[in-house]
Design a protein around this motif. Sequence first.
Motif, PDB file in Angstrom:
ATOM      1  N   GLU A  20       0.846  -1.185   0.000  1.00  0.00           N
ATOM      2  CA  GLU A  20       0.000   0.000   0.000  1.00  0.00           C
ATOM      3  C   GLU A  20       0.887   1.242   0.000  1.00  0.00           C
ATOM      4  N   ARG A  22       2.148   4.985   0.102  1.00  0.00           N
ATOM      5  CA  ARG A  22       1.787   6.267   0.702  1.00  0.00           C
ATOM      6  C   ARG A  22       1.823   7.305  -0.427  1.00  0.00           C
ATOM      7  N   THR A  90       0.522  -5.215   3.661  1.00  0.00           N
ATOM      8  CA  THR A  90      -0.740  -5.647   4.256  1.00  0.00           C
ATOM      9  C   THR A  90      -1.260  -6.874   3.511  1.00  0.00           C
ATOM     10  N   GLN A 146      -3.572   4.384  -3.336  1.00  0.00           N
ATOM     11  CA  GLN A 146      -4.726   5.109  -2.803  1.00  0.00           C
ATOM     12  C   GLN A 146      -4.435   6.595  -2.958  1.00  0.00           C
ATOM     13  N   ARG A 167      -8.956   4.175  -5.400  1.00  0.00           N
ATOM     14  CA  ARG A 167      -7.822   3.267  -5.244  1.00  0.00           C
ATOM     15  C   ARG A 167      -7.587   2.490  -6.525  1.00  0.00           C
ATOM     16  N   ARG A 327     -14.137   1.846   8.351  1.00  0.00           N
ATOM     17  CA  ARG A 327     -12.805   1.721   7.741  1.00  0.00           C
ATOM     18  C   ARG A 327     -12.431   3.005   7.015  1.00  0.00           C
ATOM     19  N   TYR A 328     -13.377   3.618   6.329  1.00  0.00           N
ATOM     20  CA  TYR A 328     -13.118   4.859   5.599  1.00  0.00           C
ATOM     21  C   TYR A 328     -12.548   5.924   6.537  1.00  0.00           C
ATOM     22  N   GLY A 331      -9.412   3.506   9.006  1.00  0.00           N
ATOM     23  CA  GLY A 331      -8.418   2.607   8.432  1.00  0.00           C
ATOM     24  C   GLY A 331      -8.416   1.259   9.114  1.00  0.00           C
ATOM     25  N   ASP A 332      -7.253   0.584   9.109  1.00  0.00           N
ATOM     26  CA  ASP A 332      -7.137  -0.748   9.703  1.00  0.00           C
ATOM     27  C   ASP A 332      -7.287  -0.687  11.219  1.00  0.00           C
ATOM     28  N   THR A 377      -8.001  12.361   6.125  1.00  0.00           N
ATOM     29  CA  THR A 377      -7.212  11.333   5.434  1.00  0.00           C
ATOM     30  C   THR A 377      -8.020  10.031   5.381  1.00  0.00           C
ATOM     31  N   THR A 379      -9.531   6.365   4.209  1.00  0.00           N
ATOM     32  CA  THR A 379      -9.014   5.118   3.653  1.00  0.00           C
ATOM     33  C   THR A 379      -9.966   4.657   2.556  1.00  0.00           C
TER      34      THR A 379
END
Length: 402
Positions: A20, A22, A90, A146, A167, A327-328, A331-332, A377, A379
Motif C-alpha cells: 500500500e 503512501r 498488508t 490510494q 484506489r 474503515r473509511y 483505516g485498519d 485522510t 481510507t
Amino acid sequence: MSEVVDRQLVLGLGGTVDYELRWDSAVFDRLAFAHRVRRHELTASAPIVDERSLLVAVLALVAAGTGAERFVASSEVVEAFSSHFEYAVTLGGTGVRAGLVLDSLGIPSVQHLVSIDDNVRRLLPPGVSFVSSATEDTLDPHLIVQYPVGAHVRLMDADILSPSANRLIFANDPPNREMRLAPALGEALATASVFLVSGFNTMQDQDLLARRLDELQQAMRALPADALVYYEDAGFYTRAFSETVRAQLLPSIDVYGMNEDELQEYLGRTVDLLDPADVVRALHEIHAIIPVPALVVHTRYWALAVGRDAAGHRAALESAVRVAATRYRLGDGFTAADAAETDAMDRHRGGAALVAAVEGAVADVAGVPAFSLDVETPTTIGLGDTFVGGFLAAHAQDGEQP
C-alpha cells in the motif's frame, strides 16, 4: 444424542500480499519528469510492461478520478515502482479483508488461500484459520495506490488534479491466476453457514477457468442446504471470463455483490447514482443480466439489494455500510465499538433520498444510505471488501437467512 456441529464462515478463494503506497505527489512529479510523461500519453488501457507504462496508467486513472485493477507484465515491475515510495505491507483479497473485518467484530472465519509466505503467517490474526493449495512459499505483491481528492501531479506539459479519491490495484500473481483449490475445501464447506466466492477475475486461461469452476462446484456439493453463498464481483482482466463464471455459478449464488464501477462496466454506460430514474433503470438492466435472489450494488452514496430475497438482507446492508464507513474514517484496526460510534453519524442526504425513491418505485428492493463523513485522510483501500465483511457479519451474528 446427536452431535452439535459448529457452523463456520468459509471465505475464498485467494488472498494477496499488498504493497500500500503512501501517496506522495513529489515522488510522482519526479517520476513524471524522469520519464518525460506528457498529457496526451495518459492511458489506462495500454499494456503495463515497465515502470514508465505503470506510471502512465496510474496518472491516467488519477486524472479521471476512477478506481481500477490492472495486470502488470511481472512482479518485478511492481517491486521496482514501489521502491520509489514509502509503503505498508498488508494482506488483501476480498476473502481475506472480509475475514479481517469479521475478526475485528469477534467473528472467526476460515480462509481458502492459494499462496502463502511469512507475511501471510505474520499478518493473519488467530481468529482467522486457513486451508491452502500452496505447496511452497511465494511472494507476488499487489501494488495498491490510494490517492486523495485533489491529488496533484506535474507532467512535462501540464498538471493533473484528481476530481475524487479512489484506489488502484496493479499485479501479476501466478497463484491467483492458477487458482488451485485446496483438497480440504470440501471438508471445510461441509460445516459452512456462509461461503464467500471471489477471485476468478485475475485468471487468464479459459480452459483452466472452466476446470476450476468444475472443481469448485464439486466442492460446493458438500455445502449444507441452508448455507448462504455470496459472490463478490471484481474487475476481470479478461471481461468475457465474467460470463463464463456466471454461466456456471449463478444457480448456486444467493447474493451477488458489485460496486458502482462494476455496475457501469456491465451496462456500458455511466449511471447518475443520485438520480432515482437512472438508478431504477440500471437495477432493472443489471438484474436482467444477473438474475439472482439478491443482487447487491454498493456505492459511495447507498447500498441497494434487488430480487425476491432483497428484504431479508436489509440488516446485512446496514451492517455493511456501517463497517465500510468505519474503515473509511479509521483505516485498519477498528473495533466493534468504533463501528457502533459510526452508527450515530450523519447519513448522506442524497443517498437517503435516492433509497426512498427507489424503494417506492420498485418492488423487491431494499436499500440503506451510506454515511456522509468529512475525513481529512480517508481510507479508500478495501472498502468493498470491508462492505462484504460487514454484510456477512450480520448473517453470522443473527443467523439470518432470507
